[in-house]
Design an enzyme around this catalytic site. Sequence first.
Site, PDB file in Angstrom:
ATOM      1  N   LYS A  24     -36.923 -12.372  11.543  1.00 32.27           N
ATOM      2  CA  LYS A  24     -36.568 -11.086  11.202  1.00 32.27           C
ATOM      3  C   LYS A  24     -35.110 -10.269  11.141  1.00 32.27           C
ATOM      4  CE  LYS A  24     -39.757  -8.374  14.492  1.00 32.27           C
ATOM      5  NZ  LYS A  24     -39.989  -7.692  15.412  1.00 32.27           N
ATOM      6  N   GLY A  25     -35.013  -9.825   9.660  1.00 34.53           N
ATOM      7  CA  GLY A  25     -33.841  -9.230   9.100  1.00 34.53           C
ATOM      8  C   GLY A  25     -33.260  -8.011   9.534  1.00 34.53           C
ATOM      9  N   LYS A  44     -41.588 -12.217   2.629  1.00 37.22           N
ATOM     10  CA  LYS A  44     -40.727 -11.181   2.985  1.00 37.22           C
ATOM     11  C   LYS A  44     -41.025 -10.112   2.607  1.00 37.22           C
ATOM     12  CE  LYS A  44     -35.865 -11.924   2.677  1.00 37.22           C
ATOM     13  NZ  LYS A  44     -35.210 -12.312   2.483  1.00 37.22           N
ATOM     14  N   ASP A 142     -23.624 -14.404   2.360  1.00 42.39           N
ATOM     15  CA  ASP A 142     -23.221 -13.750   3.059  1.00 42.39           C
ATOM     16  C   ASP A 142     -23.701 -15.163   3.756  1.00 42.39           C
ATOM     17  OD1 ASP A 142     -24.593 -12.217   5.810  1.00 42.39           O
ATOM     18  OD2 ASP A 142     -26.391 -11.900   5.107  1.00 42.39           O
TER      19      ASP A 142
END
Length: 364
Positions: A24-25, A44, A142
């Site tokens: 999960k993001g 995704k 990131d």
Amino acid sequence: MKEFDLQELEVATDSFSPSRIVGKGSHGSVYRGILKDGKYVAIKKQSLGLQKLRDNRKLENEARILSSFHPHPCLINLIGTSRDPFGNRILVTEYMPNGTLHEILHLSATPLTWPKRVEFAIHIAKGVRFIHESDPSIVHRDIKSANVLVDKNWNAKLADFGLAIRLNSEDELNLPAGTIGYLDPSYTAPSKLSTKIDVFSYGVLLLELISNRKVIDVLQSPASIVEWALPLIEKGRMMEVLDKRVHLPRYMGSTIKQLLRMAARCVSSTESLRPSMGEIIANLESSIAGPIRLPLSMNFIRDIILKILRRKRFKFDGMKRNKMTPTTISDTCADHDTRSGVCSKKMSKGTLLVREILADFTLK
């Protein structure tokens, strides 16, 4: 790049069942899917809330960035895309069964070996170098252990390009972004965007990989891994940074120290002092190119050579003993030593042979 029918992905994920979620993001979830041909994939998809808001910028951006790459062994491979009922993008990528580097470091009961940590460090660096050398350069923004995935063969791949951006881009995503702890403190405005932002994050990741300490740990003082590790490295107290769960073999010592010195350069507050990813890779690969330094004395080496050469004193034709053809070294060499049965010329060649053998003991 394939365009998948939504129904096919629903079947592959059992209607996007929560039991199929593998990650999960901030902008959605990743599901494990099985396609009609039996192939495992990662899918995704945005969370329901973001689907309704139709804020699909990150997944659209990731699809755009990944689809511009040629396949690379150190980057996640985009297989195809689809659309949800709201028109939002869905990504289909290769499935990485060993999860994230973050999970391996902080949730697994089995710590990584030192050679594997070095291997991961090089894999990640090669992935970052590839995007930095794109035209124009791409900044990931990131880089962190949660965005490094590990495949079935234990190769590390850089993933999650939702925040990635091309240099000189006027994209609306061009605002400072990243994850606290990994984020370069000097990245405070769009004008500060550069590949050195990723280098800083990579340096933090190296410290995490070597120490197994979380990047931000409020139970520790200082809480920041950079503020904790950097003074120790600068004072030469590098062994205090290492993951204490794993014994460091003598032959790995110089490589790990080199890794820590490189990490310190990456997180330098002076951007110009940070190395390029190409320099990082060259440095790391050269640190493991030499043979393992075994504690061998000259007498020990001489004994090995003597044993090898004595075994080769006679050639056998596989028949009866009386048909053997003795071919001693003395028959062919004027420098033969009758006491040892070895000649000086052969000893020299034997020494080279041992050196070649030892040279094969390099870190894979």
